[in-house]
Design a protein around this motif. Structure first.
Motif, PDB file in Angstrom:
ATOM      1  N   ASP A 214       0.819  -1.221   0.000  1.00 52.82           N
ATOM      2  CA  ASP A 214       0.000   0.000   0.000  1.00 52.82           C
ATOM      3  C   ASP A 214       0.855   1.275   0.000  1.00 52.82           C
ATOM      4  OD1 ASP A 214      -2.642   0.826  -0.258  1.00 52.82           O
ATOM      5  OD2 ASP A 214      -2.818   1.277   1.873  1.00 52.82           O
ATOM      6  N   ILE A 215       2.053   1.203  -0.570  1.00 51.84           N
ATOM      7  CA  ILE A 215       2.966   2.349  -0.634  1.00 51.84           C
ATOM      8  C   ILE A 215       2.460   3.377  -1.638  1.00 51.84           C
ATOM      9  CG2 ILE A 215       5.330   3.009  -1.291  1.00 51.84           C
ATOM     10  CD1 ILE A 215       5.073   1.658   1.421  1.00 51.84           C
ATOM     11  N   TRP A 216       1.868   2.906  -2.714  1.00 52.96           N
ATOM     12  CA  TRP A 216       1.224   3.770  -3.694  1.00 52.96           C
ATOM     13  C   TRP A 216      -0.100   3.123  -4.072  1.00 52.96           C
ATOM     14  CZ3 TRP A 216       5.926   1.348  -5.173  1.00 52.96           C
ATOM     15  CH2 TRP A 216       5.803   0.286  -6.063  1.00 52.96           C
ATOM     16  N   TYR A 217      -0.897   3.841  -4.828  1.00 51.87           N
ATOM     17  CA  TYR A 217      -2.205   3.324  -5.218  1.00 51.87           C
ATOM     18  C   TYR A 217      -2.571   3.869  -6.588  1.00 51.87           C
ATOM     19  CZ  TYR A 217      -3.851   7.963  -3.861  1.00 51.87           C
ATOM     20  OH  TYR A 217      -4.022   9.320  -3.777  1.00 51.87           O
ATOM     21  N   GLU A 218      -3.598   3.264  -7.172  1.00 50.98           N
ATOM     22  CA  GLU A 218      -4.082   3.717  -8.469  1.00 50.98           C
ATOM     23  C   GLU A 218      -5.252   4.661  -8.265  1.00 50.98           C
ATOM     24  OE1 GLU A 218      -5.709   1.928 -12.699  1.00 50.98           O
ATOM     25  OE2 GLU A 218      -5.759   0.652 -10.929  1.00 50.98           O
ATOM     26  N   ASP A 219      -5.146   5.817  -8.859  1.00 54.62           N
ATOM     27  CA  ASP A 219      -6.244   6.782  -8.827  1.00 54.62           C
ATOM     28  C   ASP A 219      -7.204   6.415  -9.950  1.00 54.62           C
ATOM     29  OD1 ASP A 219      -7.978   8.925  -8.788  1.00 54.62           O
ATOM     30  OD2 ASP A 219      -6.459  10.438  -9.224  1.00 54.62           O
ATOM     31  N   SER A 220      -8.347   5.891  -9.583  1.00 58.82           N
ATOM     32  CA  SER A 220      -9.308   5.412 -10.585  1.00 58.82           C
ATOM     33  C   SER A 220      -9.867   6.540 -11.452  1.00 58.82           C
ATOM     34  CB  SER A 220     -10.452   4.664  -9.908  1.00 58.82           C
ATOM     35  OG  SER A 220     -11.106   5.503  -8.986  1.00 58.82           O
ATOM     36  N   ARG A 221      -9.760   7.757 -10.988  1.00 54.42           N
ATOM     37  CA  ARG A 221     -10.265   8.896 -11.774  1.00 54.42           C
ATOM     38  C   ARG A 221      -9.300   9.322 -12.860  1.00 54.42           C
ATOM     39  NH1 ARG A 221     -11.091  12.774  -6.968  1.00 54.42           N
ATOM     40  NH2 ARG A 221      -9.254  11.614  -6.404  1.00 54.42           N
ATOM     41  N   SER A 222      -8.099   8.756 -12.882  1.00 55.20           N
ATOM     42  CA  SER A 222      -7.091   9.189 -13.837  1.00 55.20           C
ATOM     43  C   SER A 222      -7.525   8.972 -15.283  1.00 55.20           C
ATOM     44  CB  SER A 222      -5.763   8.478 -13.582  1.00 55.20           C
ATOM     45  OG  SER A 222      -5.913   7.097 -13.815  1.00 55.20           O
ATOM     46  N   ALA A 223      -8.337   7.954 -15.523  1.00 55.91           N
ATOM     47  CA  ALA A 223      -8.807   7.695 -16.880  1.00 55.91           C
ATOM     48  C   ALA A 223      -9.638   8.865 -17.405  1.00 55.91           C
ATOM     49  CB  ALA A 223      -9.639   6.418 -16.910  1.00 55.91           C
ATOM     50  N   TYR A 224     -10.293   9.576 -16.505  1.00 54.42           N
ATOM     51  CA  TYR A 224     -11.134  10.704 -16.908  1.00 54.42           C
ATOM     52  C   TYR A 224     -10.351  12.017 -16.970  1.00 54.42           C
ATOM     53  CZ  TYR A 224     -14.596   7.279 -15.518  1.00 54.42           C
ATOM     54  OH  TYR A 224     -15.318   6.117 -15.385  1.00 54.42           O
ATOM     55  N   THR A 225      -9.299  12.111 -16.190  1.00 58.13           N
ATOM     56  CA  THR A 225      -8.542  13.362 -16.117  1.00 58.13           C
ATOM     57  C   THR A 225      -7.351  13.384 -17.059  1.00 58.13           C
ATOM     58  OG1 THR A 225      -7.113  12.546 -14.334  1.00 58.13           O
ATOM     59  CG2 THR A 225      -9.165  13.663 -13.685  1.00 58.13           C
ATOM     60  N   GLY A 226      -6.940  12.217 -17.568  1.00 63.43           N
ATOM     61  CA  GLY A 226      -5.794  12.148 -18.453  1.00 63.43           C
ATOM     62  C   GLY A 226      -4.467  12.221 -17.721  1.00 63.43           C
ATOM     63  N   LYS A 227      -4.506  12.123 -16.401  1.00 64.50           N
ATOM     64  CA  LYS A 227      -3.278  12.170 -15.609  1.00 64.50           C
ATOM     65  C   LYS A 227      -2.804  10.749 -15.323  1.00 64.50           C
ATOM     66  CE  LYS A 227      -4.423  16.565 -13.459  1.00 64.50           C
ATOM     67  NZ  LYS A 227      -4.661  17.291 -12.229  1.00 64.50           N
ATOM     68  N   ASN A 228      -1.599  10.648 -14.786  1.00 67.84           N
ATOM     69  CA  ASN A 228      -1.056   9.337 -14.430  1.00 67.84           C
ATOM     70  C   ASN A 228      -1.874   8.719 -13.311  1.00 67.84           C
ATOM     71  OD1 ASN A 228       1.071   9.422 -16.303  1.00 67.84           O
ATOM     72  ND2 ASN A 228       2.218  10.740 -14.927  1.00 67.84           N
ATOM     73  N   ALA A 229      -2.005   7.398 -13.384  1.00 68.45           N
ATOM     74  CA  ALA A 229      -2.861   6.686 -12.435  1.00 68.45           C
ATOM     75  C   ALA A 229      -2.178   6.434 -11.096  1.00 68.45           C
ATOM     76  CB  ALA A 229      -3.310   5.360 -13.039  1.00 68.45           C
ATOM     77  N   ILE A 230      -0.861   6.304 -11.069  1.00 68.98           N
ATOM     78  CA  ILE A 230      -0.157   5.955  -9.840  1.00 68.98           C
ATOM     79  C   ILE A 230       0.035   7.194  -8.976  1.00 68.98           C
ATOM     80  CG2 ILE A 230       1.965   5.006  -8.840  1.00 68.98           C
ATOM     81  CD1 ILE A 230       0.185   2.959 -10.365  1.00 68.98           C
ATOM     82  N   LYS A 231      -0.446   7.088  -7.753  1.00 69.48           N
ATOM     83  CA  LYS A 231      -0.312   8.175  -6.776  1.00 69.48           C
ATOM     84  C   LYS A 231       0.439   7.638  -5.572  1.00 69.48           C
ATOM     85  CE  LYS A 231      -2.853  10.857  -9.262  1.00 69.48           C
ATOM     86  NZ  LYS A 231      -2.176  11.678 -10.221  1.00 69.48           N
TER      87      LYS A 231
END
Length: 162
Positions: free
Chosen positions: A103-120
């Motif tokens: 759980d050091i990083w996670y995927e931002d599920s909204r990234s597909a809609y924002t066009g940003k990188n998914a890994i946060k």
């Protein structure tokens, strides 16, 4: 799926894992804890966890690459073994990339809609770590889409066999 399609996917995944292993090894060979702290002073314990998780991801990808090599070279080609290998790669490599157990990083599920990188990342990390993930993310997304079938198909087969 036919043997030809599965064999082609094994080759495609093998190439992907080869490139991924090369990228992860390059980063880890060039990076030290002291170097990350020098690049961007931050939480040393968090940096240790990030490096440890990247090492685990590298091991999973190396194991997946080795399995692909074995499956691809086996004669006759075993579709069942190939599908099981692709499922394991999906579960251990792809899922670990997007959502590591630590759980050091996670995927931002909204990234597909924002066009940003998914890994946060949970905390700030040096630019070199961010750059590594940006360089890997697109191919991981593509392979995830390719292998999602095996993830659901394998689970369905396992449930039906009980």
């Amino acid at each position: 799926m036919g043997n030809t399609i599965v064999k082609t996917q094994v080759e495609e995944v093998k190439n992907f894992l080869g490139q991924t292993v090369s990228g992860l090894e390059g980063f880890l060979n060039d990076s030290t804890l002291a170097g990350l702290i020098k690049e961007e002073p931050g939480n040393e314990d968090y940096y240790k966890q990030v490096l440890s998780t990247i090492r685990k991801l590298l091991v999973f990808c190396e194991e997946g690459l080795e399995a692909c090599n074995i499956v691809a070279q086996s004669q006759p080609f075993s579709k069942g073994a190939a599908e099981k290998t692709l499922y394991r790669i999906y579960y251990h490599c792809v899922e670990e990339f997007f959502s590591p157990k630590s759980d050091i990083w996670y995927e931002d599920s909204r990234s597909a809609y924002t066009g940003k990188n998914a890994i946060k990342f949970r905390e700030p990390v040096p630019h070199s770590v961010k750059a590594l993930f940006v360089s890997l993310e697109g191919e991981f997304q593509r392979i995830r889409e390719e292998l999602e079938y095996y993830e659901t198909d394998y689970r369905t087969k396992m449930l039906q066999s009980k």
